[in-house]
Design an enzyme around this catalytic site. Structure first.
Site, PDB file in Angstrom:
ATOM      1  N   LYS A   1       0.866  -1.191   0.000  1.00  0.00           N
ATOM      2  CA  LYS A   1       0.000   0.000   0.000  1.00  0.00           C
ATOM      3  C   LYS A   1       0.894   1.229   0.000  1.00  0.00           C
ATOM      4  O   LYS A   1       2.011   1.170   0.500  1.00  0.00           O
ATOM      5  CB  LYS A   1      -0.863   0.011   1.264  1.00  0.00           C
ATOM      6  CG  LYS A   1      -2.104   0.860   1.145  1.00  0.00           C
ATOM      7  CD  LYS A   1      -3.237   0.066   0.565  1.00  0.00           C
ATOM      8  CE  LYS A   1      -4.429   0.948   0.245  1.00  0.00           C
ATOM      9  NZ  LYS A   1      -5.598   0.124  -0.118  1.00  0.00           N
TER      10      LYS A   1
ATOM     11  N   ASP B   1      -6.971   4.242  -4.535  1.00  0.00           N
ATOM     12  CA  ASP B   1      -7.657   4.096  -3.247  1.00  0.00           C
ATOM     13  C   ASP B   1      -8.290   5.474  -3.020  1.00  0.00           C
ATOM     14  O   ASP B   1      -8.502   6.199  -4.013  1.00  0.00           O
ATOM     15  CB  ASP B   1      -6.646   3.723  -2.136  1.00  0.00           C
ATOM     16  CG  ASP B   1      -7.312   3.268  -0.841  1.00  0.00           C
ATOM     17  OD1 ASP B   1      -7.718   2.101  -0.758  1.00  0.00           O
ATOM     18  OD2 ASP B   1      -7.453   4.090   0.099  1.00  0.00           O
TER      19      ASP B   1
HETATM   20  O1  2IT Z   1      -8.106  -1.515  -0.718  1.00  0.00           O
HETATM   21  C1  2IT Z   1      -8.006  -2.038  -1.837  1.00  0.00           C
HETATM   22  O2  2IT Z   1      -8.119  -3.262  -1.987  1.00  0.00           O
HETATM   23  C2  2IT Z   1      -7.744  -1.168  -2.982  1.00  0.00           C
HETATM   24  N1  2IT Z   1      -7.650   0.040  -2.788  1.00  0.00           N
HETATM   25  C3  2IT Z   1      -7.559  -1.746  -4.343  1.00  0.00           C
HETATM   26  C4  2IT Z   1      -6.155  -2.193  -4.537  1.00  0.00           C
HETATM   27  C5  2IT Z   1      -5.815  -2.642  -5.939  1.00  0.00           C
HETATM   28  O3  2IT Z   1      -4.630  -2.966  -6.129  1.00  0.00           O
HETATM   29  O4  2IT Z   1      -6.669  -2.672  -6.806  1.00  0.00           O
END
Ligand code: 2IT
Length: 444
Positions: A126, A166
């Protein structure tokens, strides 16, 4: 057992002081897996849990940019590369003023188990920044994204780490980030997901988190011999996830009566449907992060400074941000006979709310419910690798199957008499695969 868990958490707190959200996310997982962990000494010998709570790598960097008036701003950029046992690091970027290392560590940690649940080959990561796009011009957002990627590009790659959106990062931001990556690397690869359809994006990706969450809720309801049809929902947020969830709930015959923003919530007893759903996209595009204009547009009620959980509904779906349902909200929901809460946001409920909801209604956590978003990101990666685009029906059908499989995993690992403990099911189901892969790959 509780003493051992407490000691584990105390050690973690000593090592990572002040990272409250991260501690909360770890504690929930530890409580779910501890008994299994202790029964299988091979995991403990390899210190799997100690390794799992330590990100493989954390990158922090300065992001300087210049606003439209010529003033210089400095934000902080992050990428937490948490766990690559199952595949390249995968997870979103969050651009919001509330972003801290603790928030991104909790999200990256959760992402590892969520991605494991999807059945697709993705590790967990993340990233993001304390930069908020709210109130910024398009040019400012572009310059920020370019500056952010000018550092990030050297740490990511289609086989290394694949970020996505996100909160605060949608199609526009992904476009600017992708453009700068391509320019710096002279390479057109699937290094980001959530791309535009014309340049490598997948159909259904924008809808996937919301659609997937409703598919998951459908499976929960099926367990109870019920359907979406005829039920009333409260939804929080008014962004991408809320929009997708509301669209699918309407399609399946449910009625959504709330949305919310940082300024308060909207109560629309006639239902948020048809052009009102399209209006959510317009509202989002104004970049002001307030929900109140909906009330003026459609003559609905706006309740300033409150959360939507005080409204009497059958089913609640938090679609905004972490810890948006507290213990008092949970009690209010139960008192009002709400019988199901499916968390479409990440860690949408506080720890005490989770405890209360698990005992008093049907509750499922974000890492299972909202995994459809990252799952379709995984499908976008597959399509990019094959250099093809699947039709909408193909992606949607795969998404449905994945959500069914996740529900199945929760039922298998969370079996509790004739009920399902979704918290345990999601955590343990996600954990086992990551732990086995880590064991197989040695002490790395
Ligand atoms: O919290 C999540 O799963 C997302 N923001 C999507 C992450 C993604 O790599 O699509």
């Amino acid at each position: 057992m509780k003493t051992d868990i407490n000691e584990f958490i105390r050690n973690l707190e000593n090592k990572t002081p002040g990272e409250q959200e991260f501690h909360q996310a770890v504690e929930e997982v530890i409580e779910s897996v501890w008994e299994f962990y202790k029964k299988n000494p091979k995991y403990e010998r390899a210190k799997i849990l100690e390794r799992m709570v330590e990100p493989e790598r954390v990158i922090m960097f300065r992001v300087p940019w210049v606003d439209d008036m010529g003033e210089v701003h400095i934000n902080r950029g992050y990428r937490v590369e948490f766990n690559s046992a199952l595949g390249p690091y995968k997870g979103g970027l969050r651009f919001h003023r509330s972003v801290t290392l603790s928030i991104l560590k909790f999200l990256g940690f959760e992402q590892t188990f969520k991605n494991s649940l999807t059945t697709l080959p993705m590790g967990g990561g993340k990233g993001g920044s304390d930069f908020s796009p709210r109130g910024k011009s398009d040019g400012e957002i572009m310059r920020f994204c370019q500056s952010f990627m000018t550092e990030l590009y050297r740490h990511i790659g289609a086989n290394t780490d694949v970020p996505a959106g996100d909160i605060g990062v949608g199609g526009r931001e992904i476009g600017y980030l992708f453009g700068q990556y391509k320019r710096l690397k002279n390479e057109f690869t699937g290094v980001l997901t959530g791309k535009g359809l014309a340049w490598g994006g997948s159909l259904i990706r924008p809808e996937a988190t919301g659609f997937g969450s409703v598919y998951f809720a459908q499976h929960m309801l099926h367990q109870l011999g019920k359907k979406i049809e005829g039920h009333t929902f409260s939804v929080s947020g008014f962004g991408n996830v809320a929009w997708g969830a509301i669209t699918k709930i309407n399609e399946l015959g449910g009625k959504v009566v709330t949305i919310s923003g940082p300024d308060g919530y909207i109560f629309d007893p006639k239902g948020i449907k048809d052009d009102k759903v399209d209006y959510l996209l317009e509202l989002r595009a104004t970049n002001n992060d307030i929900v109140q204009p909906y009330a003026d547009e459609f003559g609905a009620e706006f309740i300033e400074g409150h959360r939507p959980w005080e409204v009497k509904v059958d089913i609640a779906m938090p679609c905004a941000t972490e810890n948006e349902v507290g213990l008092d909200d949970a009690k209010e929901l139960v008192k009002n006979k709400c019988f199901l809460l499916a968390e479409a946001s990440n860690m949408g409920c506080t720890a005490d709310a989770v405890d209360y909801l698990s005992k008093n209604m049907n509750y499922a956590p974000g890492k299972a419910v909202n995994a459809g978003g990252v799952a379709v990101s995984g499908l976008e990666m597959s399509q990019n690798s094959m250099r093809i685009n699947w039709p909408k029906e193909e992606v949607d059908s795969r998404l449905k199957h994945i959500m069914r499989d996740i529900h199945h995993t929760c039922a298998e690992y969370g079996k509790h008499g004739n009920k399902i403990d979704y918290v345990k099911g999601a955590n343990l189901g996600g954990f086992v695969k990551v732990a086995e892969a880590m064991l197989a790959q040695g002490i790395v």
